[in-house]
Design a protein around this motif. Structure first.
Motif, PDB file in Angstrom:
ATOM      1  N   ARG A  71      55.249  40.607  37.896  1.00  0.00           N
ATOM      2  CA  ARG A  71      54.010  40.781  37.138  1.00  0.00           C
ATOM      3  C   ARG A  71      52.790  40.673  38.046  1.00  0.00           C
ATOM      4  NH1 ARG A  71      55.195  37.582  33.454  1.00  0.00           N
ATOM      5  NH2 ARG A  71      54.132  35.692  34.161  1.00  0.00           N
ATOM      6  N   VAL A  72      52.813  39.695  38.952  1.00  0.00           N
ATOM      7  CA  VAL A  72      51.685  39.538  39.875  1.00  0.00           C
ATOM      8  C   VAL A  72      51.599  40.727  40.824  1.00  0.00           C
ATOM      9  CG1 VAL A  72      50.774  38.127  41.754  1.00  0.00           C
ATOM     10  CG2 VAL A  72      51.676  37.031  39.711  1.00  0.00           C
ATOM     11  N   THR A  73      52.745  41.209  41.285  1.00  0.00           N
ATOM     12  CA  THR A  73      52.745  42.379  42.169  1.00  0.00           C
ATOM     13  C   THR A  73      52.225  43.614  41.443  1.00  0.00           C
ATOM     14  OG1 THR A  73      54.653  41.451  43.337  1.00  0.00           O
ATOM     15  CG2 THR A  73      54.179  43.771  43.690  1.00  0.00           C
ATOM     16  N   ALA A  74      52.609  43.754  40.177  1.00  0.00           N
ATOM     17  CA  ALA A  74      52.114  44.893  39.388  1.00  0.00           C
ATOM     18  C   ALA A  74      50.606  44.796  39.180  1.00  0.00           C
ATOM     19  CB  ALA A  74      52.841  44.944  38.049  1.00  0.00           C
ATOM     20  N   ALA A  76      48.518  43.359  41.221  1.00  0.00           N
ATOM     21  CA  ALA A  76      47.881  43.672  42.502  1.00  0.00           C
ATOM     22  C   ALA A  76      47.854  45.173  42.747  1.00  0.00           C
ATOM     23  CB  ALA A  76      48.621  42.962  43.633  1.00  0.00           C
ATOM     24  N   ASP A  77      48.951  45.846  42.436  1.00  0.00           N
ATOM     25  CA  ASP A  77      48.981  47.303  42.607  1.00  0.00           C
ATOM     26  C   ASP A  77      47.990  47.991  41.666  1.00  0.00           C
ATOM     27  OD1 ASP A  77      50.940  46.986  44.518  1.00  0.00           O
ATOM     28  OD2 ASP A  77      52.607  47.290  43.102  1.00  0.00           O
ATOM     29  N   LEU A  78      47.884  47.474  40.457  1.00  0.00           N
ATOM     30  CA  LEU A  78      46.947  48.060  39.500  1.00  0.00           C
ATOM     31  C   LEU A  78      45.508  47.885  39.966  1.00  0.00           C
ATOM     32  CD1 LEU A  78      46.529  49.438  36.762  1.00  0.00           C
ATOM     33  CD2 LEU A  78      46.501  47.154  35.713  1.00  0.00           C
ATOM     34  N   ALA A  79      45.215  46.712  40.527  1.00  0.00           N
ATOM     35  CA  ALA A  79      43.854  46.468  41.011  1.00  0.00           C
ATOM     36  C   ALA A  79      43.527  47.363  42.198  1.00  0.00           C
ATOM     37  CB  ALA A  79      43.700  45.000  41.392  1.00  0.00           C
ATOM     38  N   LYS A  80      44.510  47.598  43.070  1.00  0.00           N
ATOM     39  CA  LYS A  80      44.267  48.465  44.218  1.00  0.00           C
ATOM     40  C   LYS A  80      44.097  49.920  43.787  1.00  0.00           C
ATOM     41  CE  LYS A  80      46.682  45.647  47.659  1.00  0.00           C
ATOM     42  NZ  LYS A  80      47.825  45.582  48.605  1.00  0.00           N
ATOM     43  N   ASN A  81      44.921  50.344  42.835  1.00  0.00           N
ATOM     44  CA  ASN A  81      44.846  51.737  42.396  1.00  0.00           C
ATOM     45  C   ASN A  81      43.572  52.027  41.602  1.00  0.00           C
ATOM     46  OD1 ASN A  81      47.323  52.369  43.564  1.00  0.00           O
ATOM     47  ND2 ASN A  81      48.460  51.734  41.720  1.00  0.00           N
ATOM     48  N   SER A  82      43.103  51.042  40.843  1.00  0.00           N
ATOM     49  CA  SER A  82      41.887  51.252  40.058  1.00  0.00           C
ATOM     50  C   SER A  82      40.646  51.273  40.923  1.00  0.00           C
ATOM     51  CB  SER A  82      41.759  50.164  38.990  1.00  0.00           C
ATOM     52  OG  SER A  82      41.651  48.885  39.605  1.00  0.00           O
ATOM     53  N   GLY A  83      40.722  50.647  42.079  1.00  0.00           N
ATOM     54  CA  GLY A  83      39.592  50.652  43.002  1.00  0.00           C
ATOM     55  C   GLY A  83      38.525  49.655  42.650  1.00  0.00           C
ATOM     56  N   SER A  84      38.752  48.863  41.615  1.00  0.00           N
ATOM     57  CA  SER A  84      37.740  47.883  41.237  1.00  0.00           C
ATOM     58  C   SER A  84      37.706  46.714  42.203  1.00  0.00           C
ATOM     59  CB  SER A  84      38.003  47.381  39.814  1.00  0.00           C
ATOM     60  OG  SER A  84      39.297  46.794  39.747  1.00  0.00           O
ATOM     61  N   GLY A  85      38.909  46.342  42.697  1.00  0.00           N
ATOM     62  CA  GLY A  85      38.977  45.237  43.638  1.00  0.00           C
ATOM     63  C   GLY A  85      38.697  43.915  42.964  1.00  0.00           C
ATOM     64  N   MET A  86      38.491  42.924  43.751  1.00  0.00           N
ATOM     65  CA  MET A  86      38.224  41.596  43.235  1.00  0.00           C
ATOM     66  C   MET A  86      36.714  41.383  43.120  1.00  0.00           C
ATOM     67  SD  MET A  86      41.191  40.411  42.730  1.00  0.00           S
ATOM     68  CE  MET A  86      42.872  40.807  43.181  1.00  0.00           C
ATOM     69  N   GLN A  87      36.332  40.594  42.136  1.00  0.00           N
ATOM     70  CA  GLN A  87      34.914  40.365  41.894  1.00  0.00           C
ATOM     71  C   GLN A  87      34.296  39.471  42.961  1.00  0.00           C
ATOM     72  OE1 GLN A  87      33.203  41.935  39.581  1.00  0.00           O
ATOM     73  NE2 GLN A  87      35.050  42.989  38.840  1.00  0.00           N
ATOM     74  N   ASP A  88      35.019  38.409  43.337  1.00  0.00           N
ATOM     75  CA  ASP A  88      34.492  37.494  44.341  1.00  0.00           C
ATOM     76  C   ASP A  88      35.640  36.888  45.129  1.00  0.00           C
ATOM     77  OD1 ASP A  88      35.608  36.015  42.388  1.00  0.00           O
ATOM     78  OD2 ASP A  88      33.850  34.800  41.926  1.00  0.00           O
ATOM     79  N   VAL A  89      35.272  36.063  46.078  1.00  0.00           N
ATOM     80  CA  VAL A  89      36.281  35.444  46.948  1.00  0.00           C
ATOM     81  C   VAL A  89      37.131  34.460  46.173  1.00  0.00           C
ATOM     82  CG1 VAL A  89      36.588  34.053  49.028  1.00  0.00           C
ATOM     83  CG2 VAL A  89      34.768  35.753  48.933  1.00  0.00           C
ATOM     84  N   ARG A  90      36.551  33.777  45.210  1.00  0.00           N
ATOM     85  CA  ARG A  90      37.302  32.780  44.450  1.00  0.00           C
ATOM     86  C   ARG A  90      38.414  33.434  43.641  1.00  0.00           C
ATOM     87  NH1 ARG A  90      33.769  28.746  40.993  1.00  0.00           N
ATOM     88  NH2 ARG A  90      33.109  28.292  43.143  1.00  0.00           N
ATOM     89  N   SER A  91      38.124  34.512  42.970  1.00  0.00           N
ATOM     90  CA  SER A  91      39.155  35.199  42.187  1.00  0.00           C
ATOM     91  C   SER A  91      40.214  35.816  43.093  1.00  0.00           C
ATOM     92  CB  SER A  91      38.512  36.271  41.314  1.00  0.00           C
ATOM     93  OG  SER A  91      37.839  37.220  42.117  1.00  0.00           O
ATOM     94  N   GLU A  92      39.784  36.306  44.253  1.00  0.00           N
ATOM     95  CA  GLU A  92      40.756  36.869  45.196  1.00  0.00           C
ATOM     96  C   GLU A  92      41.684  35.786  45.732  1.00  0.00           C
ATOM     97  OE1 GLU A  92      40.802  39.507  49.334  1.00  0.00           O
ATOM     98  OE2 GLU A  92      38.913  38.929  48.372  1.00  0.00           O
ATOM     99  N   THR A  93      41.111  34.626  46.020  1.00  0.00           N
ATOM    100  CA  THR A  93      41.937  33.514  46.493  1.00  0.00           C
ATOM    101  C   THR A  93      42.899  33.041  45.410  1.00  0.00           C
ATOM    102  OG1 THR A  93      40.116  32.817  47.923  1.00  0.00           O
ATOM    103  CG2 THR A  93      41.860  31.213  47.507  1.00  0.00           C
TER     104      THR A  93
END
Length: 211
Positions: A71-74, A76-93
């Motif tokens: 689920r986490v890998t999916a 991550a792939d969805l976030a990369k494909n959508s191009g939105s990326g992470m909002q900030d460093v805290r959420s990315e961490t």
């Protein structure tokens, strides 16, 4: 790390320690006593029964951790494909930590289950090896005894053969003695007949009994 994953890690460490002890280059007598104790002790049997139940829960944890990792890998792939990326460093961490924990839990439970299979298989292989060595030792002793008995029987056969030869020689001597005896009796009878005829010719009757 939660309590059940901590217990899983402790179980994995115990499996690794047990595996190292079993495959260690121990003397044959020590390995034999160790494997016999592990296979015949009622206390070890009860502990093994409890560990089997624990492995059922470890299997459930493995399935749960594997689903979370997927689920986490999916995500991550969805976030990369959508191009939105992470909002900030805290959420990315936070997302990276979730991915790390899911992978760690999957590998931890998976290795625990895999090592349990390897440990069980190795234990029974070594136990069969010990039994095979014991049977080989017994067979070797029986073969040595039978070979000694065979040697003794061969010696007895030689003695019997020698006795048969001596008996045959004795019987041959007895037959020769009987032949000589018969010839002597025939010669004596012939001598008596000739003596009787000679005395009759001379007018003197030979009285052998009187002689």
């Amino acid at each position: 790390m939660t309590i059940y994953y901590t217990l899983t890690f402790m179980l994995l460490v115990a499996e690794m320690a047990t595996f190292c002890v079993i495959v260690a280059p121990l003397p044959h007598a020590a390995r034999k006593r160790l494997l016999r104790f592990l296979s015949e002790s009622p206390i070890v049997a009860k502990v093994a029964y409890g560990i089997k139940i624990a492995f059922i829960f470890v299997g459930i944890l493995f399935l749960d951790a594997f689903q979370r990792m997927l689920r986490v890998t999916a995500e991550a792939d969805l976030a990369k494909n959508s191009g939105s990326g992470m909002q900030d460093v805290r959420s990315e961490t936070n997302f990276a930590a979730r991915k790390f924990y899911s992978q760690r839990n999957t590998y931890l439970t998976g290795f625990c289950l895999f090592l349990s299979l390897v440990l069980t298989r190795t234990f029974y292989i070594l136990l069969d090896l010990i039994h095979t060595q014991e049977e080989y030792a017994k067979l070797k002793q029986e073969t040595a005894k039978s070979s000694r008995g065979k040697i003794a029987s061969e010696e007895q056969a030689k003695q019997i053969e020698e006795l048969k030869k001596k008996l045959a020689a004795s019987e041959e001597k007895v037959r020769d003695y009987d032949i000589v005896k018969k010839q002597a009796e025939q010669n004596a009878k012939e001598y008596d007949r000739l003596a009787t005829e000679l005395n009759a010719a001379n007018g003197n009757v030979s009285n052998k009994k009187a002689d």
